[in-house]
Design an enzyme around this catalytic site. Structure first.
Site, PDB file in Angstrom:
ATOM      1  N   TRP A 189     -21.697  15.232   8.953  1.00  0.00           N
ATOM      2  CA  TRP A 189     -20.650  14.885   8.000  1.00  0.00           C
ATOM      3  C   TRP A 189     -20.707  15.780   6.765  1.00  0.00           C
ATOM      4  O   TRP A 189     -21.771  16.080   6.234  1.00  0.00           O
ATOM      5  CB  TRP A 189     -20.795  13.431   7.555  1.00  0.00           C
ATOM      6  CG  TRP A 189     -20.287  12.444   8.566  1.00  0.00           C
ATOM      7  CD1 TRP A 189     -19.750  12.729   9.790  1.00  0.00           C
ATOM      8  CD2 TRP A 189     -20.278  11.026   8.432  1.00  0.00           C
ATOM      9  NE1 TRP A 189     -19.403  11.568  10.427  1.00  0.00           N
ATOM     10  CE2 TRP A 189     -19.711  10.502   9.620  1.00  0.00           C
ATOM     11  CE3 TRP A 189     -20.683  10.136   7.445  1.00  0.00           C
ATOM     12  CZ2 TRP A 189     -19.540   9.143   9.833  1.00  0.00           C
ATOM     13  CZ3 TRP A 189     -20.516   8.780   7.659  1.00  0.00           C
ATOM     14  CH2 TRP A 189     -19.946   8.290   8.830  1.00  0.00           C
ATOM     15  N   LYS A 244     -16.188  16.097   9.912  1.00  0.00           N
ATOM     16  CA  LYS A 244     -17.303  16.024  10.849  1.00  0.00           C
ATOM     17  C   LYS A 244     -17.400  17.363  11.565  1.00  0.00           C
ATOM     18  O   LYS A 244     -16.588  17.694  12.427  1.00  0.00           O
ATOM     19  CB  LYS A 244     -17.121  14.891  11.851  1.00  0.00           C
ATOM     20  CG  LYS A 244     -18.421  14.505  12.539  1.00  0.00           C
ATOM     21  CD  LYS A 244     -18.426  13.054  12.967  1.00  0.00           C
ATOM     22  CE  LYS A 244     -19.820  12.613  13.392  1.00  0.00           C
ATOM     23  NZ  LYS A 244     -19.856  11.210  13.816  1.00  0.00           N
ATOM     24  N   THR A 262       0.846  -1.186   0.000  1.00  0.00           N
ATOM     25  CA  THR A 262       0.000   0.000   0.000  1.00  0.00           C
ATOM     26  C   THR A 262       0.886   1.242   0.000  1.00  0.00           C
ATOM     27  O   THR A 262       2.097   1.156   0.214  1.00  0.00           O
ATOM     28  CB  THR A 262      -0.927   0.011   1.221  1.00  0.00           C
ATOM     29  OG1 THR A 262      -0.129   0.067   2.413  1.00  0.00           O
ATOM     30  CG2 THR A 262      -1.790  -1.253   1.266  1.00  0.00           C
ATOM     31  N   GLU A 282      -5.605  -3.808  -1.871  1.00  0.00           N
ATOM     32  CA  GLU A 282      -6.108  -5.024  -1.235  1.00  0.00           C
ATOM     33  C   GLU A 282      -7.130  -5.773  -2.082  1.00  0.00           C
ATOM     34  O   GLU A 282      -7.426  -6.947  -1.822  1.00  0.00           O
ATOM     35  CB  GLU A 282      -6.756  -4.669   0.115  1.00  0.00           C
ATOM     36  CG  GLU A 282      -5.787  -4.154   1.157  1.00  0.00           C
ATOM     37  CD  GLU A 282      -5.592  -2.636   1.125  1.00  0.00           C
ATOM     38  OE1 GLU A 282      -5.245  -2.062   2.160  1.00  0.00           O
ATOM     39  OE2 GLU A 282      -5.786  -2.034   0.040  1.00  0.00           O
TER      40      GLU A 282
END
Length: 561
Positions: A456, A451, A178, A324
């Site tokens: 949100w 947030k 990653t 992944e």
């Protein structure tokens, strides 16, 4: 019924049915290298024999530090088909992350482009497992690496015939790491079976739909998430492939599309944003032969999708995936019902992450682990599993415990039982919604969603709307601390050349789409937004740069009012 899904069968199919189909590389010096699948197969056989002579055993890994070209393509198959594993190394990582990935993979041999030798030289003393260096050229430049040879000398004298071993489809063929934006990069190992199924189901069945009639240009780096699996998928069907090597500038990519009759290409949005500017200034370059451009890494703005449709007749398809997931997880293809809608509504769907590709199972769950309604509005974390989603990180047991789960509710939308034997779900860390037709919309990364006062705000949606403004070349939005509302949005904007755009212009533009409390509290205008090693906007560095606390005004209402 006992046939194993291994990469040697993928390669042999291409050679058997399409031996004369071309593999084209734009070399660093500007010249063009052309050969065929049949030619490549002979050299891949030679490479396998050379790995034998180097003493590499079954399961050993070789690292590759290279751009997209025909020798890198040979390395996609030589180690894997002979029972070893290729580790695609990301040379854009910081040095300590770069070293970590090679040590973590325990690479025994490093293959490196001449133009990237300095990166390896600078870190060679810290590479604990490397026994041999191979320069991907026909000679070795002056270098401190040792022992070292060049690639052509390594292959010289090897037989063009090789008896591939009987491989287990569950054996590892490759590894990527990653990008390490939240810590040390994590290793993801891929099996032969996973990539074979990814190439069939993820790449071709009602998704990218690559066929032997296509000419494929993978701009996405081959060192990043298997090059999105494109070189493997294109080989499986026998498509012509075009590799740009170091030439990922908009002019070269546009001219390759034109001159090589490319029908399919894939890259991060910044590539297509930059190429749009080039095409505007060079109308003689014709890319209308493109059937589809796949975009991934971050969401393309709807304005970019419209521009490629209306001005270049080159449709953009958004994709979502991760290292992944091998990496393809979803594509914004249009269901029959959506294709019958007015064009404005179709664009809304095309700007989403899209439908899960066949074989990919998804859930979106709230903080309590309950599946959220499929209403296109309610947000939650996206969980995924499929035959090509990894079941764990290499050497990271603690993170495996945190990142994978069996505790997932049964789906009201798919009818699938919760106790399916298909494996654990991966917690993607992406905040998403799902609508009644199954379209997923990635609203934000969990670390990027803002947030504010308990509500949100999607940084992605704000970014896309900012980029839609004619005076904005690039834009990103980050959350910064606020003394009253915890977090508020801050916009970082790169204006287009000669644009006269200011904060008032952008606020008025955003108010056409969003409530006032979503709007950024501040705008910062800069010359260039920093990018990560995979070409995404580097929000981490921006958060470090703009580490500020915004003050509350006395008469300031709550953000959601």
């Amino acid at each position: 019924m006992g046939a194993q899904l291994t990469l040697d069968k993928m390669l042999e199919r291409a050679v058997d049915l399409f031996p004369d189909r071309e593999l084209v590389t734009k070399l660093p010096d500007g010249s063009t290298h052309r050969y065929t699948y049949a030619d490549a197969y002979e050299r891949i056989n030679q490479l396998a024999g050379a790995l034998d002579d180097l003493g590499l055993e079954e399961g050993d890994r070789v690292g590759v530090v290279a751009t997209n070209h025909y020798r890198h393509y040979e390395l996609y198959f030589g180690p894997a088909c002979s029972g070893r594993s290729i580790h695609m190394c990301n040379m854009r990582l910081p040095d300590h992350h770069f070293v970590h990935t090679i040590d973590d993979a325990e690479d025994r041999v490093i293959f490196v482009d001449p133009g990237l030798i300095e990166k390896v030289e600078a870190n060679a003393d810290d590479l604990e497992t490397v026994e041999q260096y191979v320069v991907l050229d026909d000679e070795v430049p002056e270098t401190s690496l040792e022992p070292v040879t060049d690639y052509e000398s390594l292959l010289e004298g090897q037989s063009t015939d090789y008896e591939w071993p009987d491989l287990d489809e569950d054996a590892e063929y490759g590894m990527c790491h990653t990008s390490g934006t939240t810590g040390l990069p994590k290793g993801v190992a891929y099996s032969h079976r996973a990539m074979f199924l990814h190439s069939i189901m993820g790449g071709h069945t009602d998704a990218n739909a690559i066929s032997e009639r296509d000419t494929v240009l993978p701009v996405v780096p081959m060192f990043h998430a298997n090059g999105w699996g494109i070189p493997y998928g294109a080989t499986l069907v026998g498509a012509k492939q075009v590799f740009p090597s170091v030439h990922t500038d908009p002019e070269t990519i546009a001219r390759l599309i034109d001159e090589e009759d490319v029908t399919f290409s894939a890259a991060v949005p910044t590539i297509w944003l930059e190429m749009a500017e080039f095409l505007d200034e060079n109308p003689e370059v014709d890319i209308s032969n493109i059937d589809r451009l796949t975009v991934g890494g971050s969401a393309p703005p709807e304005s970019l999708i419209r521009k490629y449709d209306e001005e270049y007749d080159a449709p953009i398809i958004q994709g979502w995936g991760m290292t992944e997931t091998s990496p393809l997880g979803s594509l914004s293809t249009l269901r029959k019902e959506v294709a019958e809608l007015p064009s404005d509504e179709q664009y809304e769907y095309r700007a989403k992450a899209g439908l899960p590709v066949p074989g990919m199972q998804t859930r979106i769950v709230d903080d309590d682990g309950e599946e959220v309604p499929a209403d296109g509005k309610t947000m939650g974390e996206l969980l995924v599993r499929s035959p090509w989603v990894t079941d764990g990180y290499h050497n990271r047991p603690e993170e495996n415990e945190q990142s994978f789960t069996d505790d997932v509710p049964a789906s009201d939308t798919s009818g699938e039982s919760a106790d399916s034997s298909a494996g654990r779900y991966l917690r993607t860390g992406d905040i998403a919604t799902r609508d009644e037709m199954g379209y997923i919309d990635i609203v934000d990364r969990d670390k990027d969603v803002i947030k504010s006062g308990g509500e949100w705000i999607s940084s992605v949606q704000l970014e896309n709307e900012l980029i839609a403004h004619e005076g904005v070349r690039e834009a990103t939005v980050i959350g910064v601390d606020h003394e009253r509302w915890q977090e508020r949005p801050l916009a970082v904007v790169v204006p287009t050349a000669d644009a006269d755009v200011d904060e008032d212009d952008l606020e008025a533009h955003l108010l056409e789409t969003f409530p006032s409390w979503w709007l950024p509290d501040e705008y910062r205008f800069i010359e260039e937004i920093p990018k990560t090693s995979t070409g995404k906007f580097d929000k981490k560095s921006l958060r470090d740069e703009f580490d500020i606390v915004l003050e509350a005004e006395d008469d300031e209402p709550a953000p959601h009012q």
